[in-house]
Structures are given as C-alpha cells and as structure tokens.
Write a protein that holds these residues in place. Structure first.
Motif, PDB file in Angstrom:
ATOM      1  N   ILE A  98       0.842  -1.187   0.000  1.00  0.00           N
ATOM      2  CA  ILE A  98       0.000   0.000   0.000  1.00  0.00           C
ATOM      3  C   ILE A  98       0.880   1.241   0.000  1.00  0.00           C
ATOM      4  O   ILE A  98       1.744   1.400   0.864  1.00  0.00           O
ATOM      5  CB  ILE A  98      -0.935   0.028   1.224  1.00  0.00           C
ATOM      6  N   ALA A  99       0.650   2.112  -0.988  1.00  0.00           N
ATOM      7  CA  ALA A  99       1.324   3.404  -1.044  1.00  0.00           C
ATOM      8  C   ALA A  99       0.418   4.409  -0.338  1.00  0.00           C
ATOM      9  O   ALA A  99      -0.794   4.408  -0.546  1.00  0.00           O
ATOM     10  CB  ALA A  99       1.556   3.822  -2.490  1.00  0.00           C
ATOM     11  N   VAL A 100       1.010   5.245   0.506  1.00  0.00           N
ATOM     12  CA  VAL A 100       0.252   6.232   1.256  1.00  0.00           C
ATOM     13  C   VAL A 100       0.732   7.615   0.855  1.00  0.00           C
ATOM     14  O   VAL A 100       1.925   7.905   0.877  1.00  0.00           O
ATOM     15  CB  VAL A 100       0.442   6.049   2.777  1.00  0.00           C
ATOM     16  N   HIS A 101      -0.213   8.469   0.484  1.00  0.00           N
ATOM     17  CA  HIS A 101       0.111   9.872   0.209  1.00  0.00           C
ATOM     18  C   HIS A 101      -0.763  10.711   1.129  1.00  0.00           C
ATOM     19  O   HIS A 101      -1.982  10.557   1.139  1.00  0.00           O
ATOM     20  CB  HIS A 101      -0.157  10.244  -1.247  1.00  0.00           C
ATOM     21  N   ALA A 102      -0.135  11.570   1.927  1.00  0.00           N
ATOM     22  CA  ALA A 102      -0.875  12.416   2.862  1.00  0.00           C
ATOM     23  C   ALA A 102      -0.553  13.872   2.583  1.00  0.00           C
ATOM     24  O   ALA A 102       0.599  14.229   2.363  1.00  0.00           O
ATOM     25  CB  ALA A 102      -0.504  12.053   4.294  1.00  0.00           C
ATOM     26  N   ALA A 103      -1.592  14.696   2.578  1.00  0.00           N
ATOM     27  CA  ALA A 103      -1.408  16.127   2.333  1.00  0.00           C
ATOM     28  C   ALA A 103      -2.323  16.920   3.264  1.00  0.00           C
ATOM     29  O   ALA A 103      -3.503  16.607   3.386  1.00  0.00           O
ATOM     30  CB  ALA A 103      -1.726  16.464   0.888  1.00  0.00           C
ATOM     31  N   PHE A 104      -1.739  17.929   3.919  1.00  0.00           N
ATOM     32  CA  PHE A 104      -2.552  18.833   4.729  1.00  0.00           C
ATOM     33  C   PHE A 104      -3.183  19.857   3.802  1.00  0.00           C
ATOM     34  O   PHE A 104      -2.515  20.435   2.956  1.00  0.00           O
ATOM     35  CB  PHE A 104      -1.712  19.511   5.806  1.00  0.00           C
ATOM     36  N   LEU A 105      -4.475  20.090   3.989  1.00  0.00           N
ATOM     37  CA  LEU A 105      -5.219  21.040   3.178  1.00  0.00           C
ATOM     38  C   LEU A 105      -5.200  22.411   3.857  1.00  0.00           C
ATOM     39  O   LEU A 105      -4.739  22.554   4.988  1.00  0.00           O
ATOM     40  CB  LEU A 105      -6.647  20.549   2.973  1.00  0.00           C
ATOM     41  N   ALA A 106      -5.685  23.409   3.170  1.00  0.00           N
ATOM     42  CA  ALA A 106      -5.643  24.784   3.672  1.00  0.00           C
ATOM     43  C   ALA A 106      -6.329  24.934   5.027  1.00  0.00           C
ATOM     44  O   ALA A 106      -5.911  25.739   5.855  1.00  0.00           O
ATOM     45  CB  ALA A 106      -6.275  25.728   2.655  1.00  0.00           C
ATOM     46  N   ASP A 107      -7.377  24.155   5.289  1.00  0.00           N
ATOM     47  CA  ASP A 107      -8.097  24.257   6.564  1.00  0.00           C
ATOM     48  C   ASP A 107      -7.493  23.368   7.655  1.00  0.00           C
ATOM     49  O   ASP A 107      -8.113  23.130   8.691  1.00  0.00           O
ATOM     50  CB  ASP A 107      -9.573  23.922   6.368  1.00  0.00           C
ATOM     51  N   GLU A 108      -6.276  22.867   7.418  1.00  0.00           N
ATOM     52  CA  GLU A 108      -5.540  22.000   8.354  1.00  0.00           C
ATOM     53  C   GLU A 108      -6.125  20.598   8.462  1.00  0.00           C
ATOM     54  O   GLU A 108      -5.716  19.824   9.314  1.00  0.00           O
ATOM     55  CB  GLU A 108      -5.418  22.636   9.748  1.00  0.00           C
ATOM     56  N   SER A 109      -7.094  20.265   7.617  1.00  0.00           N
ATOM     57  CA  SER A 109      -7.554  18.884   7.569  1.00  0.00           C
ATOM     58  C   SER A 109      -6.501  18.077   6.800  1.00  0.00           C
ATOM     59  O   SER A 109      -5.637  18.637   6.128  1.00  0.00           O
ATOM     60  CB  SER A 109      -8.930  18.777   6.905  1.00  0.00           C
ATOM     61  N   LEU A 110      -6.571  16.774   6.936  1.00  0.00           N
ATOM     62  CA  LEU A 110      -5.580  15.888   6.329  1.00  0.00           C
ATOM     63  C   LEU A 110      -6.266  14.987   5.321  1.00  0.00           C
ATOM     64  O   LEU A 110      -7.257  14.322   5.637  1.00  0.00           O
ATOM     65  CB  LEU A 110      -4.905  15.040   7.414  1.00  0.00           C
TER      66      LEU A 110
END
Length: 180
Positions: free
Chosen positions: A61-73
């Motif tokens: 499993i490849a995991v890509h995580a990014a924080f969005l402008a509202d600090e949600s993930l």
C-alpha cells in the motif's frame, strides 16, 4: 472522518484537525514520518476497510498524505499490485482555487504536456509524468503539497477528469499559467 473509494485500488480519507488530535497526532508528528506515523496510517487504513468494505488483496500500500488549507488531512491509500514502483503516466493535481494552480505552475518545472480541466467547482492540472524519475516525481509531489488540495495518479481518475471535466488549457497549461 470521510472515506471515499476512488477505484478498486484506491481509497481516500479526509480527517479534520480535531480527528487527527483524537489519535494523539498533529501536523509536526505526522511530518516526522516515524514508526508512530506508520501505526497511525495503518490504523486509519484498517478503519477505512471496516467502514467501506474496501479490501486489500495482495500488493503493498502506497500512502500519500497532504494537509489542506483548513488544516484537515487528506490521505490516499493505493494498493500497488506488484513489488516494483507503479507506472505513473499522469499526475492529477486538484485545487479549489485557480490561484493555487497558478502559483504552483510558476514554481514547478514541467518538461512534458500539462492540461487544465474544470469540474464541479475544482480545477485539475493533469501532467504527463511518464518520463519522470522517482526523485523528480517526489519533488513534484512535495511542491504540490503546498499549493494543491489533492494529488493522485490513478489512471481511472485521469480518465474521469478528461471525460467529465471541461478542458480549459490543453497541452501547455503549466507554461501558460506559470507565466501569468
């Protein structure tokens, strides 16, 4: 926490800042990318499987995580069906604001064709990355984390955007947008 099954190999989760904190995590801890972070992602993947019925049938499993402008993930889990890196043809970079894409294109170095699409209030920059080396891809995704609301490279998502989205700039979108 909102889970979405994007295709038979990809599931996505969006978590609020509070939900992240409920797991004893925060942005700094996640960026450390240590064993605690791996356990956190494993736990989220297990919950995603329970809530959606999504199953992992072999592969890693490849995991890509990014924080969005509202600090949600936004976490994207992709099942890789073999042990070698996947063949990525198109990077799909999503932004709710055209300004984010313009800023990104002004800083990112694209060597291949890019097209800009609009679909349901969001913009999608599709970049041909077939000739990118892994390091170039990592640099691209790292830069995109700052400016984009979502990043993926699933063929079915690219096909969906091309079929259902409205093409605004075809072939040289990054060049045109980067010069604005």
């Amino acid at each position: 926490m909102v889970f979405s099954v994007l295709d038979k190999q990809t599931i996505q989760c969006v978590m609020s800042e509070k939900e992240i904190a409920d797991y004893g995590m925060d942005k700094r801890t996640i960026y450390q990318n240590d064993a605690r972070t791996a356990d956190f992602f494993r736990e989220i993947m297990n919950r995603a499987q329970q809530e959606t019925g999504f199953t992992k049938k072999g592969g890693s499993i490849a995991v890509h995580a990014a924080f969005l402008a509202d600090e949600s993930l936004e976490i994207t889990f992709s099942i890789e069906m073999d042990t070698c890196p996947p063949e990525i043809e198109t990077a799909i970079l999503k932004a709710k604001s055209l300004h984010g894409i313009i800023d990104f294109c002004a800083r990112a170095l694209f060597t291949d064709s890019t097209s800009l699409y609009a679909y349901e209030g969001s913009y999608f920059l599709l970049a041909d990355v077939r000739d990118y080396k892994m390091r170039d891809m990592a640099v691209l995704f790292y830069a995109a984390d700052e400016y984009m609301d979502g990043i993926c490279y699933t063929k079915s998502i690219a096909a969906f955007v091309k079929e259902h989205g409205r093409c605004i700039i075809k072939g040289n979108a990054a060049e045109v947008l980067g010069s604005l």
